[in-house]
Design a protein around this motif. Structure first.
Motif, PDB file in Angstrom:
ATOM      1  N   ASN A  23      37.849 -39.754  -0.186  1.00  0.00           N
ATOM      2  CA  ASN A  23      37.437 -40.920   0.815  1.00  0.00           C
ATOM      3  C   ASN A  23      36.550 -40.431   1.889  1.00  0.00           C
ATOM      4  OD1 ASN A  23      39.187 -43.528   0.213  1.00  0.00           O
ATOM      5  ND2 ASN A  23      40.657 -41.624  -0.158  1.00  0.00           N
ATOM      6  N   LEU A  24      35.530 -40.757   2.174  1.00  0.00           N
ATOM      7  CA  LEU A  24      34.351 -40.460   3.138  1.00  0.00           C
ATOM      8  C   LEU A  24      33.764 -41.109   4.017  1.00  0.00           C
ATOM      9  CD1 LEU A  24      33.722 -37.185   3.474  1.00  0.00           C
ATOM     10  CD2 LEU A  24      31.892 -37.595   1.730  1.00  0.00           C
ATOM     11  N   HIS A  25      33.476 -41.024   5.308  1.00  0.00           N
ATOM     12  CA  HIS A  25      32.921 -41.844   6.197  1.00  0.00           C
ATOM     13  C   HIS A  25      31.624 -41.100   6.648  1.00  0.00           C
ATOM     14  CE1 HIS A  25      32.746 -44.881   9.654  1.00  0.00           C
ATOM     15  NE2 HIS A  25      31.509 -44.761   8.909  1.00  0.00           N
ATOM     16  N   ILE A  26      30.421 -41.439   6.434  1.00  0.00           N
ATOM     17  CA  ILE A  26      29.223 -40.507   6.932  1.00  0.00           C
ATOM     18  C   ILE A  26      28.719 -41.415   7.751  1.00  0.00           C
ATOM     19  CG2 ILE A  26      26.988 -39.584   6.088  1.00  0.00           C
ATOM     20  CD1 ILE A  26      28.258 -39.040   3.419  1.00  0.00           C
ATOM     21  N   GLU A  27      28.515 -41.084   9.001  1.00  0.00           N
ATOM     22  CA  GLU A  27      28.094 -42.125  10.122  1.00  0.00           C
ATOM     23  C   GLU A  27      26.547 -41.878  10.097  1.00  0.00           C
ATOM     24  OE1 GLU A  27      29.725 -40.380  13.814  1.00  0.00           O
ATOM     25  OE2 GLU A  27      31.614 -41.268  13.344  1.00  0.00           O
ATOM     26  N   SER A  28      26.028 -42.986  10.738  1.00  0.00           N
ATOM     27  CA  SER A  28      24.677 -43.315  10.581  1.00  0.00           C
ATOM     28  C   SER A  28      23.845 -41.978  11.320  1.00  0.00           C
ATOM     29  CB  SER A  28      24.089 -44.641  11.607  1.00  0.00           C
ATOM     30  OG  SER A  28      24.774 -45.558  10.816  1.00  0.00           O
ATOM     31  N   ASN A  29      22.786 -41.598  10.982  1.00  0.00           N
ATOM     32  CA  ASN A  29      21.908 -40.501  11.441  1.00  0.00           C
ATOM     33  C   ASN A  29      22.681 -39.262  11.755  1.00  0.00           C
ATOM     34  OD1 ASN A  29      19.438 -39.706  12.740  1.00  0.00           O
ATOM     35  ND2 ASN A  29      20.399 -39.938  14.876  1.00  0.00           N
ATOM     36  N   SER A  30      23.675 -38.968  10.746  1.00  0.00           N
ATOM     37  CA  SER A  30      24.428 -37.804  10.666  1.00  0.00           C
ATOM     38  C   SER A  30      23.619 -36.839   9.668  1.00  0.00           C
ATOM     39  CB  SER A  30      25.618 -37.711  10.462  1.00  0.00           C
ATOM     40  OG  SER A  30      25.902 -38.646   8.879  1.00  0.00           O
ATOM     41  N   PHE A  31      23.958 -35.560   9.708  1.00  0.00           N
ATOM     42  CA  PHE A  31      23.566 -34.500   8.678  1.00  0.00           C
ATOM     43  C   PHE A  31      24.700 -33.987   8.100  1.00  0.00           C
ATOM     44  CE2 PHE A  31      19.710 -31.520   7.949  1.00  0.00           C
ATOM     45  CZ  PHE A  31      20.486 -30.887   6.851  1.00  0.00           C
ATOM     46  N   ILE A  32      25.037 -34.379   6.968  1.00  0.00           N
ATOM     47  CA  ILE A  32      26.330 -34.154   6.285  1.00  0.00           C
ATOM     48  C   ILE A  32      25.928 -33.200   5.206  1.00  0.00           C
ATOM     49  CG2 ILE A  32      28.217 -34.900   5.000  1.00  0.00           C
ATOM     50  CD1 ILE A  32      28.041 -35.932   7.949  1.00  0.00           C
ATOM     51  N   THR A  33      26.798 -31.866   5.105  1.00  0.00           N
ATOM     52  CA  THR A  33      26.618 -31.049   4.089  1.00  0.00           C
ATOM     53  C   THR A  33      27.693 -30.964   3.170  1.00  0.00           C
ATOM     54  OG1 THR A  33      25.348 -29.619   5.441  1.00  0.00           O
ATOM     55  CG2 THR A  33      26.463 -28.695   3.617  1.00  0.00           C
ATOM     56  N   LEU A  34      27.445 -31.181   1.842  1.00  0.00           N
ATOM     57  CA  LEU A  34      28.725 -30.947   1.009  1.00  0.00           C
ATOM     58  C   LEU A  34      28.855 -29.605   0.447  1.00  0.00           C
ATOM     59  CD1 LEU A  34      27.786 -34.230  -1.371  1.00  0.00           C
ATOM     60  CD2 LEU A  34      29.624 -34.089   0.687  1.00  0.00           C
ATOM     61  N   LEU A  35      29.918 -28.862   0.874  1.00  0.00           N
ATOM     62  CA  LEU A  35      29.910 -27.643   0.634  1.00  0.00           C
ATOM     63  C   LEU A  35      31.084 -27.102  -0.268  1.00  0.00           C
ATOM     64  CD1 LEU A  35      29.125 -24.694   1.740  1.00  0.00           C
ATOM     65  CD2 LEU A  35      30.733 -24.847   3.515  1.00  0.00           C
ATOM     66  N   GLY A  36      30.907 -26.060  -0.893  1.00  0.00           N
ATOM     67  CA  GLY A  36      31.977 -25.556  -1.967  1.00  0.00           C
ATOM     68  C   GLY A  36      31.500 -24.726  -2.919  1.00  0.00           C
ATOM     69  N   PRO A  37      32.419 -24.030  -3.678  1.00  0.00           N
ATOM     70  CA  PRO A  37      31.969 -22.996  -4.798  1.00  0.00           C
ATOM     71  C   PRO A  37      31.286 -23.926  -6.025  1.00  0.00           C
ATOM     72  CG  PRO A  37      34.352 -23.356  -4.633  1.00  0.00           C
ATOM     73  CD  PRO A  37      33.809 -23.888  -3.488  1.00  0.00           C
ATOM     74  N   ARG A 184      15.034 -29.906  12.549  1.00  0.00           N
ATOM     75  CA  ARG A 184      13.881 -30.504  13.588  1.00  0.00           C
ATOM     76  C   ARG A 184      13.518 -31.994  12.646  1.00  0.00           C
ATOM     77  NH1 ARG A 184      11.956 -30.268  18.695  1.00  0.00           N
ATOM     78  NH2 ARG A 184      10.186 -31.931  18.562  1.00  0.00           N
ATOM     79  N   LEU A 185      13.273 -31.955  11.406  1.00  0.00           N
ATOM     80  CA  LEU A 185      12.880 -33.124  10.650  1.00  0.00           C
ATOM     81  C   LEU A 185      13.879 -34.018  10.908  1.00  0.00           C
ATOM     82  CD1 LEU A 185      10.626 -34.300   8.705  1.00  0.00           C
ATOM     83  CD2 LEU A 185      12.314 -33.299   7.084  1.00  0.00           C
ATOM     84  N   HIS A 186      15.149 -33.743  10.667  1.00  0.00           N
ATOM     85  CA  HIS A 186      16.425 -34.625  10.919  1.00  0.00           C
ATOM     86  C   HIS A 186      16.423 -35.588  12.305  1.00  0.00           C
ATOM     87  CE1 HIS A 186      20.469 -35.743  12.098  1.00  0.00           C
ATOM     88  NE2 HIS A 186      20.518 -36.477  10.883  1.00  0.00           N
ATOM     89  N   ARG A 187      16.135 -34.842  13.098  1.00  0.00           N
ATOM     90  CA  ARG A 187      15.689 -35.571  14.624  1.00  0.00           C
ATOM     91  C   ARG A 187      14.681 -36.281  14.576  1.00  0.00           C
ATOM     92  NH1 ARG A 187      13.960 -33.704  20.480  1.00  0.00           N
ATOM     93  NH2 ARG A 187      11.995 -34.436  19.452  1.00  0.00           N
ATOM     94  N   ASP A 188      13.669 -35.780  14.138  1.00  0.00           N
ATOM     95  CA  ASP A 188      12.525 -36.760  14.138  1.00  0.00           C
ATOM     96  C   ASP A 188      12.413 -37.988  13.274  1.00  0.00           C
ATOM     97  OD1 ASP A 188      11.384 -34.695  16.139  1.00  0.00           O
ATOM     98  OD2 ASP A 188       9.964 -33.834  14.602  1.00  0.00           O
ATOM     99  N   THR A 189      13.079 -37.991  12.023  1.00  0.00           N
ATOM    100  CA  THR A 189      13.094 -39.172  11.294  1.00  0.00           C
ATOM    101  C   THR A 189      14.176 -39.781  11.584  1.00  0.00           C
ATOM    102  OG1 THR A 189      14.416 -37.831   9.630  1.00  0.00           O
ATOM    103  CG2 THR A 189      12.020 -37.739   9.548  1.00  0.00           C
ATOM    104  N   ASP A 190      15.192 -39.765  12.296  1.00  0.00           N
ATOM    105  CA  ASP A 190      16.289 -40.476  12.708  1.00  0.00           C
ATOM    106  C   ASP A 190      16.987 -41.100  11.355  1.00  0.00           C
ATOM    107  OD1 ASP A 190      16.353 -40.276  15.179  1.00  0.00           O
ATOM    108  OD2 ASP A 190      14.663 -42.176  15.726  1.00  0.00           O
ATOM    109  N   SER A 191      16.717 -40.193  10.369  1.00  0.00           N
ATOM    110  CA  SER A 191      17.555 -40.565   8.818  1.00  0.00           C
ATOM    111  C   SER A 191      18.983 -39.998   8.735  1.00  0.00           C
ATOM    112  CB  SER A 191      16.469 -39.925   7.747  1.00  0.00           C
ATOM    113  OG  SER A 191      15.267 -40.773   7.620  1.00  0.00           O
ATOM    114  N   THR A 192      19.617 -40.591   7.913  1.00  0.00           N
ATOM    115  CA  THR A 192      20.783 -39.817   7.406  1.00  0.00           C
ATOM    116  C   THR A 192      20.760 -38.883   6.441  1.00  0.00           C
ATOM    117  OG1 THR A 192      21.936 -42.045   8.252  1.00  0.00           O
ATOM    118  CG2 THR A 192      23.306 -40.324   6.607  1.00  0.00           C
ATOM    119  N   PHE A 193      20.878 -37.590   6.513  1.00  0.00           N
ATOM    120  CA  PHE A 193      20.736 -36.776   5.476  1.00  0.00           C
ATOM    121  C   PHE A 193      22.132 -36.251   4.826  1.00  0.00           C
ATOM    122  CE2 PHE A 193      16.737 -34.025   7.180  1.00  0.00           C
ATOM    123  CZ  PHE A 193      16.076 -35.381   7.088  1.00  0.00           C
ATOM    124  N   VAL A 194      22.075 -36.123   3.618  1.00  0.00           N
ATOM    125  CA  VAL A 194      23.270 -35.679   2.855  1.00  0.00           C
ATOM    126  C   VAL A 194      22.876 -34.384   2.009  1.00  0.00           C
ATOM    127  CG1 VAL A 194      25.211 -36.239   1.197  1.00  0.00           C
ATOM    128  CG2 VAL A 194      24.183 -37.973   2.619  1.00  0.00           C
TER     129      VAL A 194
END
Length: 367
Positions: A23-37, A184-194
């Protein structure tokens, strides 16, 4: 920009569970990293959101639009999800120029020639690759090829940009530069990054929130500094941070007295009464101050790097790692004083869960 919601998403390959009830809620215009081994389920999760992998159970929505629902039989293909995907392998067309590579997808979408020219020019400028417009991929450096691949992915204006370890093929110096560019690109594009990575430094430096996974199970979803300072369990604490957190077996008494590693201290915290139990004490290396305080240790080894020195200490047979900032060094086998600053985290010895964050008050040798 869209939010992404995963409800009870699972993926099984026969009896193997790659992702379990996520269960995951990724908010608009966020930069989410999926991390793990490796093998933890992070890439599978990314591919399920993008539509490249079909979940076994659950539902996924992007921008309030259901793109997958196992119960209702909904499964939109990737081209209907308005997403862009940047792979580890840049996959640029070797026989096309930089301009042609970026324009290729727009031509397939039947954009007008002038609109294509305007969009490509905008991206060339944004990613600072204008001088390379007429070059071929073989004539570019790794970082320049990376920028072209990003430009090509961004060209159609996707609502969500997925990235699967896109910097792993670059050398260390260039990876650092590209992290700066991506943020910087994340800020300039206003996109949601995963973003998928196994590198905790990338997760720490890039993300608005980190989703850390182990064996297909979500361990914690939080801003990187929250995860670093108050990890949910021993796995998260060990994975986040380099050098890693110190873990010392200890016992918490009914009076709040903590014995650990040949030392005793009162554990002060603002939460509920913890009772008596066996614990693991977690202390970040930078919170051990060498050269000050009443506690004594023997220097086992030192690793000076100029900006900081990693010092391995021996405290009555217990090994501690400290980080000293500045160009300092210590003689091996010499005796030094040290003290604890800021917070320690207590983990339950039985299940490894974080039970409290607090201060080590008046620590002393003995006990």
């Amino acid at each position: 920009m869209p939010e992404i919601i995963l409800n009870n998403v699972a993926k099984r390959f026969g009896k193997f569970v790659a992702v379990d009830n996520l269960n995951l809620h990724i908010e608009s215009n966020s930069f989410i990293t999926l991390l793990g081994p490796s093998g933890c389920g992070k890439t599978t999760t990314l591919r399920m959101i993008a539509g490249l992998e079909t979940p076994t159970e659950g539902s996924i929505s992007i921008d309030d639009k259901v793109v997958f629902d196992a119960d209702r039989g909904i499964n939109l293909p990737p081209n209907k999800r308005d997403v862009g995907f940047l792979f580890q392998n840049y996959a640029l067309w070797p026989h096309m120029t930089v301009y042609q590579n970026i324009a290729f997808g727009l031509e397939n979408l039947k954009w007008k020639k002038q609109d294509i020219r305007d969009r490509v020019s905008e991206l060339l400028k944004m990613l600072r690759i204008e001088p390379f417009e007429k070059r071929y991929p073989a004539e570019l450096s790794g970082g320049q090829q990376q920028r072209v691949a990003i430009a090509r992915t961004l060209a159609p204006g996707p609502k969500v940009l997925f990235m699967d370890e896109p910097l792993s093929n670059l050398d260390a110096k260039l990876r650092m530069e590209m992290r700066t560019e991506l943020k910087r690109l994340h800020r300039d594009t206003d996109s949601t990054f995963v973003y998928v990575t196994h590198d905790q430094l990338e997760a720490m430096t890039l993300s608005t929130n980190v989703c850390i996974m182990e064996n297909g199970v979500l361990q914690q979803f939080a801003p990187p500094l929250v995860m670093y300072n108050n990890p949910a369990n021993l796995f998260v604490a060990d994975f986040m941070g380099n050098p890693t957190m110190n873990f010392i077996d200890g016992h918490l008494g009914v009076d709040g007295r903590l014995t650990f590693g040949g030392m005793t201290a009162m554990f002060g915290h603002s939460g509920e009464y913890l009772g008596e139990r066996d614990v693991v004490v977690g202390i970040r290396p930078e919170y051990i101050h060498v050269g000050e305080g009443d506690l004594k240790a023997t220097v086992y080894s030192t690793l000076p790097s100029g900006m900081e020195t990693t010092v391995k200490l021996d405290v009555k047979g217990t090994s501690l790692t400290a980080v000293v900032f500045g160009d300092l060094d210590y003689a091996v086998d010499s005796e030094v004083s040290f003290s604890f600053h800021k917070a320690a985290v207590l983990f339950d010895k039985a299940d490894g869960k974080n039970i409290a964050k607090g201060q080590l008050l008046s620590p002393a040798m003995g006990g």
